[in-house]
Motif scaffolding. Structure first.
Motif, PDB file in Angstrom:
ATOM      1  N   LEU A  95      72.327  37.952  32.894  1.00 26.41           N
ATOM      2  CA  LEU A  95      71.089  38.648  32.581  1.00 26.41           C
ATOM      3  C   LEU A  95      71.360  40.144  32.452  1.00 26.41           C
ATOM      4  O   LEU A  95      71.904  40.770  33.366  1.00 26.41           O
ATOM      5  CB  LEU A  95      70.059  38.397  33.682  1.00 26.41           C
ATOM      6  N   LYS A  96      70.959  40.724  31.324  1.00 31.98           N
ATOM      7  CA  LYS A  96      71.194  42.149  31.082  1.00 31.98           C
ATOM      8  C   LYS A  96      69.919  42.969  31.197  1.00 31.98           C
ATOM      9  O   LYS A  96      69.965  44.190  31.218  1.00 31.98           O
ATOM     10  CB  LYS A  96      71.817  42.350  29.701  1.00 31.98           C
ATOM     11  N   GLY A  97      68.778  42.346  31.269  1.00 35.82           N
ATOM     12  CA  GLY A  97      67.523  43.071  31.386  1.00 35.82           C
ATOM     13  C   GLY A  97      66.355  42.144  31.130  1.00 35.82           C
ATOM     14  O   GLY A  97      66.520  41.025  30.636  1.00 35.82           O
ATOM     15  N   GLY A  98      65.159  42.599  31.455  1.00 37.07           N
ATOM     16  CA  GLY A  98      63.987  41.776  31.234  1.00 37.07           C
ATOM     17  C   GLY A  98      62.716  42.565  31.484  1.00 37.07           C
ATOM     18  O   GLY A  98      62.736  43.607  32.146  1.00 37.07           O
ATOM     19  N   ALA A  99      61.626  42.098  30.948  1.00 39.56           N
ATOM     20  CA  ALA A  99      60.345  42.785  31.122  1.00 39.56           C
ATOM     21  C   ALA A  99      59.211  41.814  30.843  1.00 39.56           C
ATOM     22  O   ALA A  99      59.378  40.849  30.092  1.00 39.56           O
ATOM     23  CB  ALA A  99      60.244  43.991  30.200  1.00 39.56           C
ATOM     24  N   TYR A 100      58.061  42.072  31.469  1.00 42.43           N
ATOM     25  CA  TYR A 100      56.838  41.341  31.178  1.00 42.43           C
ATOM     26  C   TYR A 100      55.967  42.231  30.294  1.00 42.43           C
ATOM     27  O   TYR A 100      55.770  43.412  30.585  1.00 42.43           O
ATOM     28  CB  TYR A 100      56.061  41.022  32.458  1.00 42.43           C
ATOM     29  N   PHE A 101      55.434  41.659  29.218  1.00 38.03           N
ATOM     30  CA  PHE A 101      54.530  42.391  28.331  1.00 38.03           C
ATOM     31  C   PHE A 101      53.203  41.643  28.285  1.00 38.03           C
ATOM     32  O   PHE A 101      53.185  40.422  28.121  1.00 38.03           O
ATOM     33  CB  PHE A 101      55.121  42.491  26.924  1.00 38.03           C
ATOM     34  N   LEU A 130      71.465  36.779  23.516  1.00 44.35           N
ATOM     35  CA  LEU A 130      70.250  36.073  23.134  1.00 44.35           C
ATOM     36  C   LEU A 130      69.044  36.739  23.784  1.00 44.35           C
ATOM     37  O   LEU A 130      69.024  36.973  24.994  1.00 44.35           O
ATOM     38  CB  LEU A 130      70.348  34.616  23.596  1.00 44.35           C
ATOM     39  N   HIS A 131      68.060  37.071  22.970  1.00 48.00           N
ATOM     40  CA  HIS A 131      66.768  37.512  23.488  1.00 48.00           C
ATOM     41  C   HIS A 131      65.936  36.265  23.760  1.00 48.00           C
ATOM     42  O   HIS A 131      65.629  35.507  22.837  1.00 48.00           O
ATOM     43  CB  HIS A 131      66.031  38.388  22.473  1.00 48.00           C
ATOM     44  N   PHE A 132      65.600  36.041  25.025  1.00 49.54           N
ATOM     45  CA  PHE A 132      64.722  34.919  25.360  1.00 49.54           C
ATOM     46  C   PHE A 132      63.293  35.447  25.406  1.00 49.54           C
ATOM     47  O   PHE A 132      62.978  36.365  26.170  1.00 49.54           O
ATOM     48  CB  PHE A 132      65.095  34.315  26.715  1.00 49.54           C
ATOM     49  N   ILE A 133      62.436  34.873  24.589  1.00 52.24           N
ATOM     50  CA  ILE A 133      61.044  35.321  24.487  1.00 52.24           C
ATOM     51  C   ILE A 133      60.138  34.127  24.761  1.00 52.24           C
ATOM     52  O   ILE A 133      60.329  33.051  24.182  1.00 52.24           O
ATOM     53  CB  ILE A 133      60.742  35.875  23.081  1.00 52.24           C
ATOM     54  N   CYS A 134      59.185  34.293  25.667  1.00 52.69           N
ATOM     55  CA  CYS A 134      58.237  33.208  25.902  1.00 52.69           C
ATOM     56  C   CYS A 134      56.825  33.768  26.023  1.00 52.69           C
ATOM     57  O   CYS A 134      56.622  34.901  26.479  1.00 52.69           O
ATOM     58  CB  CYS A 134      58.610  32.393  27.140  1.00 52.69           C
ATOM     59  N   LEU A 135      55.877  32.984  25.580  1.00 54.15           N
ATOM     60  CA  LEU A 135      54.470  33.347  25.637  1.00 54.15           C
ATOM     61  C   LEU A 135      53.778  32.404  26.607  1.00 54.15           C
ATOM     62  O   LEU A 135      53.848  31.183  26.460  1.00 54.15           O
ATOM     63  CB  LEU A 135      53.836  33.236  24.248  1.00 54.15           C
ATOM     64  N   VAL A 136      53.130  32.976  27.629  1.00 50.22           N
ATOM     65  CA  VAL A 136      52.465  32.170  28.648  1.00 50.22           C
ATOM     66  C   VAL A 136      51.085  32.744  28.935  1.00 50.22           C
ATOM     67  O   VAL A 136      50.783  33.872  28.564  1.00 50.22           O
ATOM     68  CB  VAL A 136      53.291  32.140  29.969  1.00 50.22           C
ATOM     69  N   THR A 137      50.269  31.950  29.606  1.00 47.81           N
ATOM     70  CA  THR A 137      48.957  32.434  30.032  1.00 47.81           C
ATOM     71  C   THR A 137      48.946  32.778  31.509  1.00 47.81           C
ATOM     72  O   THR A 137      48.045  33.470  31.980  1.00 47.81           O
ATOM     73  CB  THR A 137      47.865  31.377  29.765  1.00 47.81           C
ATOM     74  N   ASP A 138      49.939  32.287  32.254  1.00 50.48           N
ATOM     75  CA  ASP A 138      50.029  32.548  33.689  1.00 50.48           C
ATOM     76  C   ASP A 138      51.505  32.675  34.065  1.00 50.48           C
ATOM     77  O   ASP A 138      52.226  31.675  34.097  1.00 50.48           O
ATOM     78  CB  ASP A 138      49.374  31.403  34.464  1.00 50.48           C
ATOM     79  N   ILE A 139      51.959  33.889  34.321  1.00 52.16           N
ATOM     80  CA  ILE A 139      53.380  34.144  34.583  1.00 52.16           C
ATOM     81  C   ILE A 139      53.863  33.354  35.791  1.00 52.16           C
ATOM     82  O   ILE A 139      54.936  32.741  35.766  1.00 52.16           O
ATOM     83  CB  ILE A 139      53.632  35.651  34.802  1.00 52.16           C
ATOM     84  N   ARG A 140      53.075  33.343  36.854  1.00 52.82           N
ATOM     85  CA  ARG A 140      53.503  32.673  38.082  1.00 52.82           C
ATOM     86  C   ARG A 140      53.555  31.164  37.897  1.00 52.82           C
ATOM     87  O   ARG A 140      54.512  30.520  38.320  1.00 52.82           O
ATOM     88  CB  ARG A 140      52.557  33.021  39.231  1.00 52.82           C
TER      89      ARG A 140
END
Length: 208
Positions: A187-193, A116-126
């Motif tokens: 978890l197999k990988g992740g990144a912030y865009f 599963l690719h988990f994708i989320c859109l946020v305005t403040d990562i922390r």
């Protein structure tokens, strides 16, 4: 008496396999509620007898029943500060074409890449993603619990300081506690865009 596997999995998630929420239909799934998302916990299920306090949907979005807040309004305001726009996108062939839970339980690993690719859109990562992961998903004392983390995506372990491999199911008169939970999510990988803000998009649109 052992709880049926599908019922237990639904307790962990907080929804039946068809998506219907336990808070609205605790005894069995209701297809008419498979897309239901307009519900709360404060008045409908404060003790977690329908949907456990530590279930995945309550940890990732406590809605109007964040136990550390005094009122429904306080809880809604606090939960809103940490909400994320999120979507799960599966990849790879399904383990069972019908996606029937009973059939899935009979299948064995076939070596195919899937997940599963988990994708989320946020305005403040922390304040949003990282806060939810650290303070709600993996915190062992969430909602008054002692040794639990999110049963689906949490880190389950024991060490000399604490343990987080339990899952508590409120029942009357005595709650049920499952122990030695393995990690169900790898978890197999992740990144912030980083996505341009509204002002940047207006500029690009005007000057593109």
């Amino acid at each position: 008496m052992r709880m049926p596997a599908i019922a237990l999995a639904s307790k962990m998630v907080g929804r039946w396999p068809d998506g219907s929420p336990l808070t609205r239909c605790p005894a069995k799934p209701d297809p008419s509620l498979s897309d239901a998302n307009d519900f709360g916990f404060w008045e409908e299920d404060k003790a977690g007898l329908k949907c456990p306090i530590g279930a995945h949907i309550r940890r990732t979005n406590p809605r109007d029943h964040l136990v550390t807040e005094r009122t429904q309004k306080d809880s809604r305001e606090m939960a809103a500060k940490h909400r994320m726009l999120r979507k799960g996108r599966p990849y790879g062939p399904p383990l069972s074409p019908e996606l029937d839970p009973h059939t899935l339980l009979q299948r064995t690993e076939d070596g195919e890449e899937r997940g599963l690719h988990f994708i989320c859109l946020v305005t403040d990562i922390r304040r949003q993603f990282e806060f939810v992961q650290n303070n709600w998903v993996n915190f062992h004392k969430f909602g008054g619990l002692e040794n639990d983390s999110d049963p689906i995506i949490g880190n389950h372990y024991q060490n000399e300081r604490r343990k987080t491999d339990s899952f508590s199911i409120p029942e009357y008169p005595v709650r049920k506690v499952l122990t030695d939970l393995p990690n169900f999510t790898r978890l197999k990988g992740g990144a912030y865009f980083f996505f341009p803000g509204i002002r940047a998009l207006h500029y690009l649109l005007a000057n593109g």
